[in-house]
Design an enzyme around this catalytic site. Structure first.
Site, PDB file in Angstrom:
ATOM      1  N   LYS A 115       0.844  -1.196   0.000  1.00  0.00           N
ATOM      2  CA  LYS A 115       0.000   0.000   0.000  1.00  0.00           C
ATOM      3  C   LYS A 115       0.886   1.257   0.000  1.00  0.00           C
ATOM      4  CE  LYS A 115      -2.835  -3.279   0.048  1.00  0.00           C
ATOM      5  NZ  LYS A 115      -4.123  -3.627   0.566  1.00  0.00           N
TER       6      LYS A 115
HETATM    7  C1  LIG Z   1      -4.977  -4.661   0.950  1.00  0.00           C
HETATM    8  C2  LIG Z   1      -6.393  -4.319   0.929  1.00  0.00           C
HETATM    9  C3  LIG Z   1      -7.141  -4.219   2.099  1.00  0.00           C
HETATM   10  C4  LIG Z   1      -6.619  -4.463   3.483  1.00  0.00           C
HETATM   11  O1  LIG Z   1      -5.766  -5.489   3.520  1.00  0.00           O
HETATM   12  P1  LIG Z   1      -4.799  -5.950   4.698  1.00  0.00           P
HETATM   13  O2  LIG Z   1      -3.893  -6.842   3.959  1.00  0.00           O
HETATM   14  O3  LIG Z   1      -5.682  -6.641   5.676  1.00  0.00           O
HETATM   15  O4  LIG Z   1      -4.126  -4.767   5.296  1.00  0.00           O
HETATM   16  C5  LIG Z   1      -8.461  -3.823   1.980  1.00  0.00           C
HETATM   17  N1  LIG Z   1      -9.001  -3.539   0.794  1.00  0.00           N
HETATM   18  C6  LIG Z   1      -8.324  -3.624  -0.351  1.00  0.00           C
HETATM   19  C7  LIG Z   1      -9.001  -3.261  -1.622  1.00  0.00           C
HETATM   20  C8  LIG Z   1      -6.997  -4.026  -0.329  1.00  0.00           C
HETATM   21  O5  LIG Z   1      -6.312  -4.109  -1.476  1.00  0.00           O
END
Ligand SMILES: *Cc1c(COP(=O)(O)O)cnc(C)c1O
Length: 393
Positions: free
Chosen positions: A191
């Site tokens: 992210k």
């Molecule tokens: C990565 C992601 C999340 C949250 O993911 P975690 O791996 O639990 O931190 C939520 N929504 C989307 C669209 C994602 O790509």
């Protein structure tokens, strides 16, 4: 000879030195648990919450174990429980319907448009089916938030924003995550800030904030929060809300805090890379670029394009030929989930009716990760390769 790309689509930038130093400091003193603080010390987790609240303009912020935990916690705070329907995007990633399923609740999927945003007409038709919308700004595409909020407010539907791909983005100047009742962010490696794992939650609602602090496992030490609601907000809740441990620790918070200051710079660098890809893929017959509205200040940490109406075997061929030249395209077409990519039909715990318009979009949707370790020239090269392979049909 045909050009080849040799970069890695999964290699992020290293952790900034300042963040490494802060992390080492936490390890040296050993107080990793967020509530394990020396006299007069705030703790990195509490400081991160204070800083992120200031960055987003939110009244309250809570740091948690993951983006998925953040969404589950938000849903639970809003009273979602077993059997409840929760509206969410058909085009999203598995942790989103997973957060709903973790409460025994049931996702009701809303379609996606060719602009890769939630289909507001489909949403409007389904608003009567649930009290909560878990809105995923999937791949950073922000829908018309003014219209969405007007629709949801009128129907009495609370909005949780999944900002895993929009940390640092804005709609009409308002930070993503600040339109709905609660905003959830992920600090996972892929992210916009990287702590390996982690999540952040923001809200202006003292009752929701208190519920989420208690849910995350505050052991009645909630007064140590710097971006939490006042003690009165916990008065009755402290006996009613279960502890569903999912705190963030001081080590991760230390890694993250210096990265918040880099978000805007990262957004600009991502924009340059996104622009190089967009420029390089303009006017390719059969290839549709995704329009980005002027109201949207997005973070171009990934890039999508559509091969609408193409035969599956031809798309598979493009994917294969690009891969042979070092360009990893993820395709949302195949029924079988693979890697990070899966379709709503593959989530069998959440039965759904097929959505033909959504299926048409997903069948032609190709997705590229754009880590900041790619230069602008790398992105231009990737675009040339994709362009040649798409145009060869
Ligand atoms: C990565 C992601 C999340 C949250 O993911 P975690 O791996 O639990 O931190 C939520 N929504 C989307 C669209 C994602 O790509």
């Amino acid at each position: 000879m045909a050009e080849r790309f040799t970069g890695s689509f999964t290699q992020q930038e290293p952790i900034p030195e300042e963040a490494i130093a802060a992390a080492v400091e936490v390890m040296r003193h050993g107080r990793l648990h967020r509530y394990n603080v020396a006299g007069g010390e705030a703790g990195e987790a509490a400081l991160l919450e204070r800083d992120f609240a200031a960055l987003t303009g939110a009244r309250y912020c809570l740091a948690v174990a993951s983006g998925g935990y953040a969404m589950g916690c938000a849903l639970r705070a809003l009273g979602v429980g077993p059997g409840d329907a929760v509206l969410t995007n058909a085009f999203t990633l598995a942790p989103v319907p997973g957060a709903i399923a973790s409460l025994g609740a049931r996702p009701v999927f809303v379609g996606v448009t060719e602009d890769l945003t939630i289909d507001l007409a489909d949403l409007e038709a389904k608003l009567g089916e649930a009290r909560v919308l878990l809105l995923s700004h999937m791949r950073g595409h922000v829908c018309d938030m003014d219209r969405l909020m007007a629709l949801c407010d009128a129907a009495g539907v609370a909005v949780i924003e999944d900002c895993a791909h929009t940390m640092g983005a804005r709609w009409r100047g308002v930070p993503s995550g600040r339109h709905g009742a609660i905003g959830c962010y992920s600090c996972q490696t892929y992210k916009h800030v990287n702590a390996g794992e982690g999540g952040l939650i923001v809200t202006d609602d003292a009752d929701l904030a208190a519920r989420m602090v208690l849910l995350s496992g505050s052991y009645m030490l909630y007064e140590r929060h710097l971006a939490g609601p006042p003690a009165e907000a916990y008065a009755d809740l402290r006996y009613e809300v279960p502890n569903v441990s999912g705190r963030m620790d001081n080590l991760r918070a230390a890694i993250l805090r210096p990265q918040l200051a880099l978000l805007e710079d990262r957004r600009q660098r991502w924009s340059e890379r996104y622009a190089a890809l967009e420029e390089g893929l303009r006017d390719v017959p059969g290839l549709t670029l995704v329009p980005r509205p002027a109201e949207e200040e997005f973070v171009g940490s990934s890039f999508q394009f559509l091969l609408l109406g193409w035969r599956a075997d031809r798309i598979a061929d493009v994917v294969g030929r690009c891969a042979a030249r070092g360009v990893e395209l993820k395709w949302f077409g195949p029924e079988e989930p693979s890697g990070f990519t899966s379709r709503y039909g593959a989530w069998r715990y959440a039965p759904s009716e097929p959505m033909p318009r959504t299926d048409r979009v997903l069948a032609g949707l190709l997705d590229l990760r754009v880590p900041l370790t790619f230069s602008v020239e790398d992105c231009a090269l990737i675009a040339r390769i994709v362009r040649q392979e798409v145009a060869s049909f």
